[in-house]
Design a protein around this motif. Sequence first.
Motif, short mmCIF file in Angstrom:
data_model
loop_
_atom_site.label_atom_id
_atom_site.label_comp_id
_atom_site.label_asym_id
_atom_site.label_seq_id
_atom_site.Cartn_x
_atom_site.Cartn_y
_atom_site.Cartn_z
N LEU B 274 43.07 21.97 42.08
CA LEU B 274 43.79 22.49 40.92
C LEU B 274 43.31 23.90 40.59
O LEU B 274 44.11 24.80 40.28
N PHE B 275 42.00 24.10 40.69
CA PHE B 275 41.42 25.42 40.46
C PHE B 275 42.05 26.43 41.42
O PHE B 275 42.47 27.51 41.01
N TYR B 276 42.12 26.06 42.68
CA TYR B 276 42.69 26.97 43.69
C TYR B 276 44.14 27.30 43.35
O TYR B 276 44.57 28.45 43.44
N LYS B 277 44.87 26.27 42.93
CA LYS B 277 46.28 26.47 42.60
C LYS B 277 46.43 27.44 41.42
O LYS B 277 47.19 28.40 41.49
N TRP B 278 45.67 27.19 40.38
CA TRP B 278 45.75 28.07 39.21
C TRP B 278 45.31 29.49 39.55
O TRP B 278 45.96 30.46 39.16
N ALA B 279 44.20 29.59 40.28
CA ALA B 279 43.62 30.91 40.50
C ALA B 279 44.43 31.75 41.48
O ALA B 279 44.61 32.94 41.28
N PHE B 280 44.93 31.14 42.56
CA PHE B 280 45.50 31.95 43.62
C PHE B 280 46.97 31.69 43.90
O PHE B 280 47.58 32.38 44.69
N GLU B 281 47.53 30.66 43.30
CA GLU B 281 48.95 30.44 43.52
C GLU B 281 49.76 30.68 42.25
O GLU B 281 50.90 31.11 42.30
N GLU B 282 49.17 30.38 41.11
CA GLU B 282 49.92 30.53 39.86
C GLU B 282 49.44 31.70 39.03
O GLU B 282 49.89 31.89 37.91
N ASN B 283 48.50 32.47 39.56
CA ASN B 283 48.04 33.66 38.88
C ASN B 283 47.58 33.38 37.46
O ASN B 283 47.89 34.10 36.53
N SER B 284 46.84 32.30 37.32
CA SER B 284 46.35 31.95 35.99
C SER B 284 44.82 31.91 36.06
O SER B 284 44.19 30.88 35.88
#
Lengths: 287, 317
Positions: B274-284
Amino acid sequence: MPEPTPRAGRPARAGRVDPGTLATHAVLSLGALVMLFPFVWQLLTAFKTMPESVRVPPTFLPQNWDTAAFSEVFTALPFAEMLGNSALNTLGRTLGQLVFCSLAAYAFARMQFRGKNVLFAVFLSVLMVPAQLLILPQHEIIQRLGLLNSVPALFLPGMFSAFGTFLLRQFFMALPKELEEAARIDGAGPLRIFWSIMLPLVRPALAALAVITAMWSWNDLLWPLVVNTDPTTMPISAGLASLEGQFVTNYPVLMAGSLVASLPMLILYVLLQRHFVQGIALSGSKG
Amino acid sequence: MAVFPSTAAAQAAGRTGRRTRKATGRGPGRTQRSAYLFIAPIALGFLVFYLWPLLQTFYFSFTSFGVFGGNTWVGGENYQRVVQDVTVGRALLNTLVYMAMGLVTLPVAIVLADLMNRPGLRGVSVYRALYFLPFITLPTAVGLVWNWLYNGDFGMVNEALSVIGVDGRYWVSDPSTAVYAIGTVMVWSQVGYYLIIFIAGIKAIPRDYYEAAQLDGAGPVRRFFRITLPLLSPSIFFASVICVINSLQQFDLIYVMMSPVNPALGSTQSIVTLFYKWAFEENSQGGAAALAFLLMLLIAGLTYLQFRFQKRWVHYA
């Protein structure tokens, strides 16, 4: 770790087999089969054609050991380049850790200097921080250095390891003091004492550190995904993941790719098994 | 990441610790200077790549990243999101499932290590090498191979189950099984690692104890529970601390085994994916930074609890 000569599979003198031993072998062999079968199936599938791989009922051995899947892997992606990137990444991190960690470890173990305890506590804190906490800014630093999508990006942060420093420090601390004193009386400087007298004495620890660092570097996925998104700069771990995106259910190609990607570490394991086991027994987790 | 020096190294450390150090007092200026020079390269590396980023992540966790760069201070908003977001709760729950399955690996490894410790047993080093093999194998490759084995239509897992009359499933795309399917692969790939730790631990138990117990009429089961387990408890404690730390950071296998279109994606996501998704895919990035701190708190908290309660069950000889 020396073991009695392994002679697996040969039953202990037929006729008077101890039932307990037999049962032990039965359980352990069953477990070994579970461990080994995925590798066997990977190998066999890699040499099948796509239609053969999905035949019902499945064939066990490939009908004619087709190597098309392997050539497909190398044409679909710059697989050879990716293997090279992985090798450079592994080399960079391993050499970096051996040099930087051993220098610092020696200073912490054998030298007196002001602020030693404070510095040591700081090193200790580095050890406790999970990697995810650092990745965002690390990515930004690599970006500022203009190193995104480059081989140095892969190995730069991983060259510095608190774990390696601690591991080597323990070994340096165990060495007798007299060695250094004798060398000092002979007029050798600190660097010379470190390099030609102390370092060779911790060679087993260096070997263990090198082997496990190599393993973690080769297998690392998260960091490469973050910094190198261009296929030509990806290591094989990330490259293989992108192969999956292209050949969703073409399992012969995926198995051929995964076989090629994991083979170098498997070969290293077979050659240096003792150091792997020692390194793992010494280490707790990845570092 | 956490480290625990081996007992051998720790003993070695203890040995030298007793000696007094004073000879380095000679020419303190020179020794001091070279000590700093020895430490300088790695200290610089830590400063740039570890300590500064740590502070920065902490700062990020209170900011929001603009689309065109630059961050704005948002106070506790990111932490609020982390606490309230249902996907975080879900990821936390999944992560705890991975941790529980990781902990199940320990008794399996203990039993295997005990079996391998049988006096006169042949082929132990071959068994050990085979069980350890998955641990050193590239996780991306492991994930692909297991996806193939788990394949709902042509996979060997269903094939094997059909032999004993069990219906097959789409293991990794069925939300009710996917998390356990992935957890099983984690168990498979880690059991050899714990096995090595426990073999080393069991080897350190004096043989006399077993012989004495045997003379007193204790059977193998009794010897296991009365001798092996208590004397192995320091190794078990060490392994469980490592296991918790590692299981809470699962990423590779989940990333590889779950394609972005997999319907079971949500039910397998861990905190780190989830961290990876937020940080590098969703720009959050701000939310991701807050999530990373939550993870650190979780790891630190569970590790602290384990150390706290070790007195109740760990016997140091």
